[in-house]
Write a protein that holds these residues in place. Structure first.
Motif, PDB file in Angstrom:
ATOM      1  N   ASN B 164      49.321  46.254  38.639  1.00  0.00           N
ATOM      2  CA  ASN B 164      48.351  46.918  39.497  1.00  0.00           C
ATOM      3  C   ASN B 164      46.917  46.567  39.074  1.00  0.00           C
ATOM      4  OD1 ASN B 164      47.304  49.065  41.329  1.00  0.00           O
ATOM      5  ND2 ASN B 164      46.663  49.925  39.369  1.00  0.00           N
ATOM      6  N   ALA B 165      46.661  46.585  37.788  1.00  0.00           N
ATOM      7  CA  ALA B 165      45.313  46.287  37.278  1.00  0.00           C
ATOM      8  C   ALA B 165      44.932  44.842  37.590  1.00  0.00           C
ATOM      9  CB  ALA B 165      45.258  46.541  35.773  1.00  0.00           C
ATOM     10  N   ALA B 166      45.879  43.922  37.410  1.00  0.00           N
ATOM     11  CA  ALA B 166      45.580  42.506  37.656  1.00  0.00           C
ATOM     12  C   ALA B 166      45.307  42.254  39.127  1.00  0.00           C
ATOM     13  CB  ALA B 166      46.746  41.638  37.176  1.00  0.00           C
ATOM     14  N   SER B 167      46.127  42.813  40.007  1.00  0.00           N
ATOM     15  CA  SER B 167      45.906  42.495  41.421  1.00  0.00           C
ATOM     16  C   SER B 167      44.659  43.197  41.939  1.00  0.00           C
ATOM     17  CB  SER B 167      47.154  42.779  42.258  1.00  0.00           C
ATOM     18  OG  SER B 167      47.482  44.126  42.180  1.00  0.00           O
ATOM     19  N   ALA B 168      44.360  44.389  41.432  1.00  0.00           N
ATOM     20  CA  ALA B 168      43.114  45.059  41.826  1.00  0.00           C
ATOM     21  C   ALA B 168      41.900  44.215  41.409  1.00  0.00           C
ATOM     22  CB  ALA B 168      43.034  46.445  41.188  1.00  0.00           C
ATOM     23  N   THR B 169      41.961  43.633  40.240  1.00  0.00           N
ATOM     24  CA  THR B 169      40.837  42.837  39.739  1.00  0.00           C
ATOM     25  C   THR B 169      40.694  41.553  40.545  1.00  0.00           C
ATOM     26  OG1 THR B 169      41.250  43.779  37.568  1.00  0.00           O
ATOM     27  CG2 THR B 169      39.865  41.810  37.638  1.00  0.00           C
ATOM     28  N   ASP B 170      41.825  40.939  40.873  1.00  0.00           N
ATOM     29  CA  ASP B 170      41.775  39.748  41.707  1.00  0.00           C
ATOM     30  C   ASP B 170      41.149  40.062  43.071  1.00  0.00           C
ATOM     31  OD1 ASP B 170      43.077  36.833  41.944  1.00  0.00           O
ATOM     32  OD2 ASP B 170      43.196  37.887  43.860  1.00  0.00           O
ATOM     33  N   ARG B 171      41.534  41.192  43.670  1.00  0.00           N
ATOM     34  CA  ARG B 171      40.965  41.563  44.973  1.00  0.00           C
ATOM     35  C   ARG B 171      39.463  41.805  44.865  1.00  0.00           C
ATOM     36  NH1 ARG B 171      45.594  44.797  45.229  1.00  0.00           N
ATOM     37  NH2 ARG B 171      44.402  46.689  44.752  1.00  0.00           N
ATOM     38  N   ALA B 172      39.037  42.447  43.782  1.00  0.00           N
ATOM     39  CA  ALA B 172      37.603  42.718  43.607  1.00  0.00           C
ATOM     40  C   ALA B 172      36.818  41.409  43.520  1.00  0.00           C
ATOM     41  CB  ALA B 172      37.376  43.570  42.358  1.00  0.00           C
ATOM     42  N   ILE B 173      37.349  40.441  42.804  1.00  0.00           N
ATOM     43  CA  ILE B 173      36.655  39.151  42.689  1.00  0.00           C
ATOM     44  C   ILE B 173      36.650  38.447  44.045  1.00  0.00           C
ATOM     45  CG2 ILE B 173      36.651  36.875  41.592  1.00  0.00           C
ATOM     46  CD1 ILE B 173      38.001  38.165  39.137  1.00  0.00           C
ATOM     47  N   ASN B 241      39.316  48.763  32.758  1.00  0.00           N
ATOM     48  CA  ASN B 241      40.298  49.664  32.170  1.00  0.00           C
ATOM     49  C   ASN B 241      40.888  50.509  33.271  1.00  0.00           C
ATOM     50  OD1 ASN B 241      40.305  49.712  29.074  1.00  0.00           O
ATOM     51  ND2 ASN B 241      38.145  49.538  29.613  1.00  0.00           N
ATOM     52  N   PHE B 242      42.201  50.580  33.283  1.00  0.00           N
ATOM     53  CA  PHE B 242      42.908  51.330  34.313  1.00  0.00           C
ATOM     54  C   PHE B 242      43.714  52.448  33.651  1.00  0.00           C
ATOM     55  CE2 PHE B 242      42.364  48.653  38.164  1.00  0.00           C
ATOM     56  CZ  PHE B 242      41.683  47.590  37.595  1.00  0.00           C
ATOM     57  N   THR B 243      44.430  53.207  34.486  1.00  0.00           N
ATOM     58  CA  THR B 243      45.266  54.317  34.011  1.00  0.00           C
ATOM     59  C   THR B 243      46.008  53.969  32.725  1.00  0.00           C
ATOM     60  OG1 THR B 243      45.576  54.967  36.294  1.00  0.00           O
ATOM     61  CG2 THR B 243      47.150  55.865  34.712  1.00  0.00           C
ATOM     62  N   GLY B 244      45.967  54.880  31.779  1.00  0.00           N
ATOM     63  CA  GLY B 244      46.690  54.681  30.526  1.00  0.00           C
ATOM     64  C   GLY B 244      45.958  53.784  29.550  1.00  0.00           C
ATOM     65  N   GLY B 245      44.764  53.305  29.940  1.00  0.00           N
ATOM     66  CA  GLY B 245      43.998  52.432  29.059  1.00  0.00           C
ATOM     67  C   GLY B 245      44.345  50.961  29.213  1.00  0.00           C
ATOM     68  N   TYR B 246      45.163  50.617  30.222  1.00  0.00           N
ATOM     69  CA  TYR B 246      45.599  49.223  30.377  1.00  0.00           C
ATOM     70  C   TYR B 246      44.493  48.358  30.965  1.00  0.00           C
ATOM     71  CZ  TYR B 246      50.019  50.483  28.613  1.00  0.00           C
ATOM     72  OH  TYR B 246      50.986  50.919  27.745  1.00  0.00           O
ATOM     73  N   HIS B 247      44.378  47.149  30.412  1.00  0.00           N
ATOM     74  CA  HIS B 247      43.306  46.228  30.776  1.00  0.00           C
ATOM     75  C   HIS B 247      43.706  45.228  31.851  1.00  0.00           C
ATOM     76  CE1 HIS B 247      41.086  47.182  27.027  1.00  0.00           C
ATOM     77  NE2 HIS B 247      40.063  46.772  27.734  1.00  0.00           N
ATOM     78  N   SER B 248      42.704  44.719  32.530  1.00  0.00           N
ATOM     79  CA  SER B 248      42.857  43.484  33.308  1.00  0.00           C
ATOM     80  C   SER B 248      41.884  42.461  32.736  1.00  0.00           C
ATOM     81  CB  SER B 248      42.544  43.730  34.787  1.00  0.00           C
ATOM     82  OG  SER B 248      41.202  44.161  34.940  1.00  0.00           O
ATOM     83  N   ASP B 249      42.161  41.194  33.028  1.00  0.00           N
ATOM     84  CA  ASP B 249      41.328  40.097  32.511  1.00  0.00           C
ATOM     85  C   ASP B 249      41.616  38.866  33.367  1.00  0.00           C
ATOM     86  OD1 ASP B 249      39.873  38.272  31.040  1.00  0.00           O
ATOM     87  OD2 ASP B 249      41.047  38.475  29.200  1.00  0.00           O
ATOM     88  N   ILE B 250      40.722  38.566  34.301  1.00  0.00           N
ATOM     89  CA  ILE B 250      40.937  37.492  35.268  1.00  0.00           C
ATOM     90  C   ILE B 250      39.683  36.614  35.300  1.00  0.00           C
ATOM     91  CG2 ILE B 250      41.359  36.954  37.717  1.00  0.00           C
ATOM     92  CD1 ILE B 250      43.658  38.556  36.827  1.00  0.00           C
ATOM     93  N   ALA B 251      39.866  35.307  35.342  1.00  0.00           N
ATOM     94  CA  ALA B 251      38.717  34.407  35.501  1.00  0.00           C
ATOM     95  C   ALA B 251      38.883  33.579  36.772  1.00  0.00           C
ATOM     96  CB  ALA B 251      38.570  33.488  34.291  1.00  0.00           C
ATOM     97  N   ARG B 252      37.762  33.407  37.492  1.00  0.00           N
ATOM     98  CA  ARG B 252      37.760  32.631  38.741  1.00  0.00           C
ATOM     99  C   ARG B 252      36.480  31.808  38.805  1.00  0.00           C
ATOM    100  NH1 ARG B 252      42.876  33.029  39.445  1.00  0.00           N
ATOM    101  NH2 ARG B 252      43.681  35.052  40.143  1.00  0.00           N
ATOM    102  N   THR B 253      36.567  30.693  39.527  1.00  0.00           N
ATOM    103  CA  THR B 253      35.428  29.799  39.686  1.00  0.00           C
ATOM    104  C   THR B 253      35.299  29.424  41.162  1.00  0.00           C
ATOM    105  OG1 THR B 253      35.878  28.886  37.487  1.00  0.00           O
ATOM    106  CG2 THR B 253      34.441  27.590  38.931  1.00  0.00           C
ATOM    107  N   MET B 254      34.078  29.456  41.688  1.00  0.00           N
ATOM    108  CA  MET B 254      33.818  29.020  43.064  1.00  0.00           C
ATOM    109  C   MET B 254      32.577  28.127  43.042  1.00  0.00           C
ATOM    110  SD  MET B 254      31.936  32.303  44.932  1.00  0.00           S
ATOM    111  CE  MET B 254      31.418  31.306  46.351  1.00  0.00           C
TER     112      MET B 254
END
Lengths: 381, 381
Positions: B164-173, B241-254
């Motif tokens: 959930n954290a990873a896909s939320a971060t991808d959508r935000a980017i 940081n998401f529920t439970g303290g779980y992290h996301s970490d995504i890098a993108r380039t445009m």
């Protein structure tokens, strides 16, 4: 701060550290590693020092010489672009330990048997043991009080950063609280609050306490799915990181929809306590006397009191010494700044909290955070 | 998570820790203090453990008994509302040290001469020395590898939070990058990016790297006043940081405006490397072999390579072991997750970076972060 922007350097701070290090009695060199003290001394905010605490950046500052800045090779470009220190060494993470480079620097400077000031309240047991095994003849002394005392009196440069951070944070809370409506979730309000702070100029949000009604009794609740209702207290304790790593920390309390007579009474009683505490921030006041006065004022006003501290200094560190506790025997000096934060808990029901940034000057206290706009209880929704 | 919301408990995690502690050879009790390990074990995210690192929350977990949770009295209400652990002790900050309470608990359990597992990579030298002086007959052993190994294999509960954290971060980017226009500042784009992440469900933003053009060559630049121009690479490395303290970490380039043929070539070469690395995430692969493969693939494709790691596991910790370095001899197991992050630097010009979250399963790698949507170089503005 990026390579394409001019980075202002606080020369007064550099001179003050240099003089203090030269005059130090109990160490021959400082070995700084905490984000707080390295950001303060090198004037570079390396984000990963907080996000990845084992990836150290260090500053070795001999009493009789120039400092050396030790960073992970991934951070070398930023360090070279921003630091005022020309002597920068790097380590290649996982292959080399930062402590190996620090030991090399100390050997090079003839400091293998010297007294080294280390931050025992930051340096991990593993890193401290590694340094001891690399330089077994050195004597290790704690230096955090030395650094905290230096940092406690702010330069004009620092004061302008802190005043800007405090007023930006106050504006962000004001905008957000003015737009609160019954039925919004704590979470949605907290998203708007954080967005407002970034728009007001924060680099990042450092913490967000925001809770309504019964949730507000916790000290540091995470904003959740609760929908605010008429008659709820809404309380925030909130801050960001701004240029140079300087923090803000402001607390405000409002009521949603319609306030009861008892809520009005409690808020104004706390406001009066707050005013009576602010006037104490004059050169010569002992810090612990502010704590005792806060206790006495709260109890005299029929407010609760059960706190280990009623405020703290702040700067690059969120809670900097002196903390306003019964054990703080320091005396206030001009250019110290404090977050003073009385509160009042109605157990199981709600909590009130006010927090403002106050500068100690020879002319008396100067409030840096627009407190007067909060004299009346804000009611919206 | 607030008092008014149901807090789901990950029972599988509790049982796994309990079994591992019972089976441990080298300690009689764990004394955990880091946010990562106490959040993991107590399943409570106390914000101030990060904001105020000296205000410890600790977990004492004896091999033959139930754990005890030690928190500052300010955090008692949250601890009682959220922790699955009934035995909670508090300390009154500044008056009492958390280590005194920990020592009391260990005495009570008859563990004064026991082998105590401590996190030497977190516990400060000062706190470690205090514990040693309170319990001089105990034997102190490092426990961070024990905990890291436990945490490296995720439960289904954890995987759902991380996905959930990873896909939320991808959508935000994606949302933010789609709306970038020539002339916007890095800073303004970064504000929108952070707002988008909070709207997508993050509790807080944990770090923001965002830089355009020549600024992108730094590893972790702070977004600044530079106005993006046509032909600039725009790069972000970003997480929350998401529920439970779980992290996301995504890098993108445009690329802004219009991409050159060379930029298209570099991006697609890096994309191909990324795909060839992702297929390696199968049970049985040695972690260090992924690093060596990344080096070989980058160099074969004419891309730069000068990194101490090419990725890492993550969970409550942003960079969790195993790190993908030449020294990581661990073997992949099902339910491990990794951020794999190849990059390419054109010195003094620009930098390309991709980072996705990959789950190791018996059926092969499963990408948790919408990577396929980034196959083509995004050009906007």
């Amino acid at each position: 701060m990026t390579t394409l922007e001019a980075t202002a350097i606080d020369q007064v701070r550099i001179d003050r550290i240099r003089n203090a290090v030269r005059g130090a009695d109990d160490f021959d060199a400082l070995v700084l590693a905490s984000p707080v003290n390295t950001w303060y001394a090198a004037q570079v905010v390396i984000q990963t020092q907080e996000a990845l605490p084992e990836r150290l950046a260090l500053l070795v500052w001999p009493r009789d010489g120039d400092p050396v800045y030790v960073v992970c090779n991934l951070e070398e470009l930023q360090a070279r672009a921003e630091a005022w220190i020309p002597d920068i060494r790097t380590y290649f993470e996982f292959k080399e330990s930062p402590m190996q480079i620090v030991a090399d620097v100390l050997r090079e400077r003839g400091l293998t048997s010297a007294r080294l000031g280390i931050e025992t309240n930051f340096l991990t047991s593993a890193y401290a043991d590694e340094l001891r095994s690399l330089l077994p003849d050195a004597i290790y002394v704690r230096c955090q009080s030395f650094m905290a005392q230096l940092r406690s009196v702010k330069t004009e440069f620092e004061l302008s950063l802190l005043a800007n951070a405090a007023s930006a944070t106050d504006r962000a809370i004001r905008r957000t609280f003015e737009s609160v409506r019954v039925g919004q979730t704590e979470r949605a309000i907290a998203v708007r609050l954080q967005t407002a702070l970034l728009e007001e100029g924060a680099d990042t949000v450092s913490f967000v306490v925001l809770a309504a009604g019964r949730n507000s009794v916790q000290t540091h609740p995470v904003p959740g799915g609760y929908r605010v209702q008429s008659g709820d207290v809404l309380r925030t304790d909130f801050g960001g990181n701004f240029t140079g790593g300087y923090h803000s920390d402001i607390a405000r309390t409002m009521v949603i929809g319609k306030a009861s007579a008892e809520q009005e009474r409690a808020y104004h009683a706390l406001w009066d306590v707050h005013q009576q505490l602010i006037v104490l921030f004059r050169p010569g006041t002992r810090v612990c006397d502010i704590y005792e006065r806060a206790r006495a004022l709260n109890l005299a006003a029929g407010l609760s009191f059960n706190r280990p501290h009623v405020g703290h200094s702040l700067g690059i560190e969120l809670h900097e010494p002196p903390m306003i506790t019964p054990y703080s025997t320091e005396t206030l000096e001009p250019n110290m700044v404090f977050a003073i934060e009385p509160n009042h808990l109605v157990p199981g029901v709600e909590k009130y909290h006010l927090e403002d940034l106050v500068l100690v000057t020879t002319d008396g206290p100067r409030i840096l955070s627009n407190a007067t706009a909060w004299r009346d209880l804000l009611v919206r929704g």
